[in-house]
Design an enzyme around this catalytic site. Structure first.
Site, mmCIF file in Angstrom:
data_model
loop_
_atom_site.group_PDB
_atom_site.id
_atom_site.type_symbol
_atom_site.label_atom_id
_atom_site.label_comp_id
_atom_site.label_asym_id
_atom_site.label_seq_id
_atom_site.Cartn_x
_atom_site.Cartn_y
_atom_site.Cartn_z
ATOM 1 N N LYS A 47 0.800 -1.221 0.000
ATOM 2 C CA LYS A 47 0.000 0.000 0.000
ATOM 3 C C LYS A 47 0.836 1.278 0.000
ATOM 4 C CE LYS A 47 -4.146 -2.051 1.864
ATOM 5 N NZ LYS A 47 -3.728 -3.449 2.095
HETATM 6 C C1 LIG Z 1 -4.492 -4.467 1.787
HETATM 7 C C2 LIG Z 1 -3.782 -5.759 1.677
HETATM 8 C C3 LIG Z 1 -4.265 -6.787 0.854
HETATM 9 C C4 LIG Z 1 -5.584 -6.682 0.106
HETATM 10 O O1 LIG Z 1 -5.568 -5.740 -0.920
HETATM 11 P P1 LIG Z 1 -6.966 -5.207 -1.527
HETATM 12 O O2 LIG Z 1 -6.575 -4.229 -2.562
HETATM 13 O O3 LIG Z 1 -7.707 -4.598 -0.387
HETATM 14 O O4 LIG Z 1 -7.669 -6.400 -2.073
HETATM 15 C C5 LIG Z 1 -3.525 -7.942 0.740
HETATM 16 N N1 LIG Z 1 -2.375 -8.100 1.422
HETATM 17 C C6 LIG Z 1 -1.880 -7.141 2.233
HETATM 18 C C7 LIG Z 1 -0.626 -7.402 2.966
HETATM 19 C C8 LIG Z 1 -2.559 -5.938 2.380
HETATM 20 O O5 LIG Z 1 -2.081 -5.003 3.179
#
Ligand SMILES: *Cc1c(COP(=O)(O)O)cnc(C)c1O
Length: 431
Positions: free
Chosen positions: A107
């Site tokens: 993210k």
């Molecule tokens: C947020 C997150 C996800 C999921 O991603 P989305 O875009 O919400 O489907 C998967 N793995 C990790 C480590 C995350 O932080």
């Protein structure tokens, strides 16, 4: 380019307005009015392009009315200063490592892009913007880090007490400055509901400009499409058809991947792999979307029972179930299966995966059983150290703690404990 609300009861807006508002006045998610494919030469010559050049070409059409070419380039060079390697772990199976950023979760890219955009848009304005965000784990740290010190922006992060890992908690409670952490006595769904309530609470919105930094925000969501292009650049020379398996929670990442495909990137199929929060896998069987409360798992960043971005995915297929099923599969896996997969990957390939990556691996394996002649890439969305206890217990190893994490663990946690919406409201009105 304009963005429209998927509820279709609000006016179209510019990129800038969509970023500042987060969600449309009719509560719909914003969606670009068109996706114009990039030239075939772009994909033919992609190996010769830098990540910054690729990202610039890919994002330009969506933001060009509100950001000058120069500004886009500055933002991209600030946020893409780390690697996105595709690492082969078995024949025809690789993992795309998305954890080399400052908080070691994928993210970081979306959070930094959004922070840069919002910082840019609020330059020279006296009104401050408050970013209000609920996190099940990784969003909080990435958002806190991305927005730290951005002028004109305050960030309030809600997280469920006791339900995020120690490292995740430290990453969002130790920064201070313009970042405030709210420790909620409840689940992630409770946090998300409080955030949603605040957005429609006129006592708050008449006094404060609120926006969200969850993947419902187009500036958080769209830049994730870069990952798929960076992976394609590295995997193209294999000469096989490519499939991506994405460990999914709110389904923003997989949705961004499909946008990359609409830009013309050759991909055969997408797999959205989930833990036991199986609303979408069930939908892909029955065609009926039945959200449910989330259940806690060892891959807690994906504990989502009503994934916000799934409406965007359905829109990409004009809400046509058949067309969607031809390009997307979705499977759900239990914690036991996830642990076994982590062990299997470790023992056969000496590769340490985190629980989220392992769910992606399982989804890919399941798809490849029936489609052996493809090259599969699963996304490793967090560094294993972010889920230290689970990884160490499951693999019976001890992990070395990277420098940037050590620094955070030593700092002191500062959070506001709350157990009701009223407490959040009073904080927002009085801070
Ligand atoms: C947020 C997150 C996800 C999921 O991603 P989305 O875009 O919400 O489907 C998967 N793995 C990790 C480590 C995350 O932080």
């Amino acid at each position: 380019m304009n963005f429209y609300s998927l509820n279709r009861k609000a006016p179209q807006v510019s990129f800038k307005e969509a970023v500042i508002a987060g969600i449309a006045p009719d509560k719909g998610l914003y969606f670009p009015e068109s996706i114009i494919p990039l030239s075939s030469t772009f994909f033919k010559n992609i190996e010769g392009l830098s990540n910054q050049e690729i990202a610039f070409r890919a994002i330009h059409q969506f933001v060009k009315e509100d950001l000058s070419d120069q500004t886009i380039k500055e933002i991209l060079s600030d946020m893409l200063d780390f690697d996105f390697p595709v690492v082969q772990i078995q024949e025809n199976i690789s993992t795309l490592e998305l954890f080399h950023g400052p908080t070691m979760a994928f993210k970081d890219v979306g959070a930094r892009f959004m922070a840069n955009c919002l910082g840019h848009f609020s330059k020279g304005k006296n009104e401050e913007v408050t970013v209000l965000v609920a996190t099940s784990g990784d969003t909080g740290g990435a958002v806190a880090n991305g927005f730290l010190g951005v002028k004109g922006v305050n960030v309030v992060i809600l997280y469920p007490s006791g339900k995020v890992s120690e490292i995740q908690e430290k990453q969002l409670t130790t920064l201070g400055r313009n970042i405030t952490a709210m420790e909620v006595d409840g689940t992630f769904d409770d946090c998300q509901n409080m955030v949603k309530t605040a957005f429609i609470d006129q006592e708050i919105t008449s006094k404060k400009k609120l926006t969200s930094a969850n993947s419902i925000n187009v500036a958080r969501w769209l830049p994730q499409l870069f990952y798929f292009l960076f992976a394609y650049k590295q995997a193209k020379s294999k000469g096989k058809e490519i499939v991506f398996s994405i460990p999914s929670g709110n389904f923003g990442n997989v949705c961004a991947g499909i946008v990359a495909q609409r830009l013309g990137m050759p991909v055969k199929h997408f797999i959205a792999a989930t833990n036991i929060n199986d609303t979408v896998p069930n939908f892909m069987i029955s065609g009926e979307y039945i959200p449910k409360p989330s259940s806690a798992t060892i891959s807690n960043a994906m504990d989502v029972g009503d994934p916000s971005n799934f409406v965007r995915i359905r829109q990409l297929y004009d809400n046509n179930f058949k067309k969607l099923s031809q390009n997307l599969s979705s499977y759900s896996f239990s914690d036991d299966e996830t642990r076994s997969a982590m062990q299997h990957i470790y023992h056969t390939s000496s590769y340490v995966s985190d629980p989220h990556g392992a769910v992606g691996y399982l989804g890919l394996k399941k798809f490849l059983e029936k489609h052996p002649n493809t090259y599969g890439i699963f996304l490793e969305t967090a560094h294993p150290v972010k889920f230290l206890d689970v990884v160490q217990d499951t693999l019976e190893i001890s992990l070395e703690i990277p420098k940037q994490i050590k620094k955070v663990i030593e700092k002191q946690k500062i959070s506001h404990k709350i157990s009701s919406y009223e407490e959040l409201k009073s904080y927002l009105l009085n801070s």
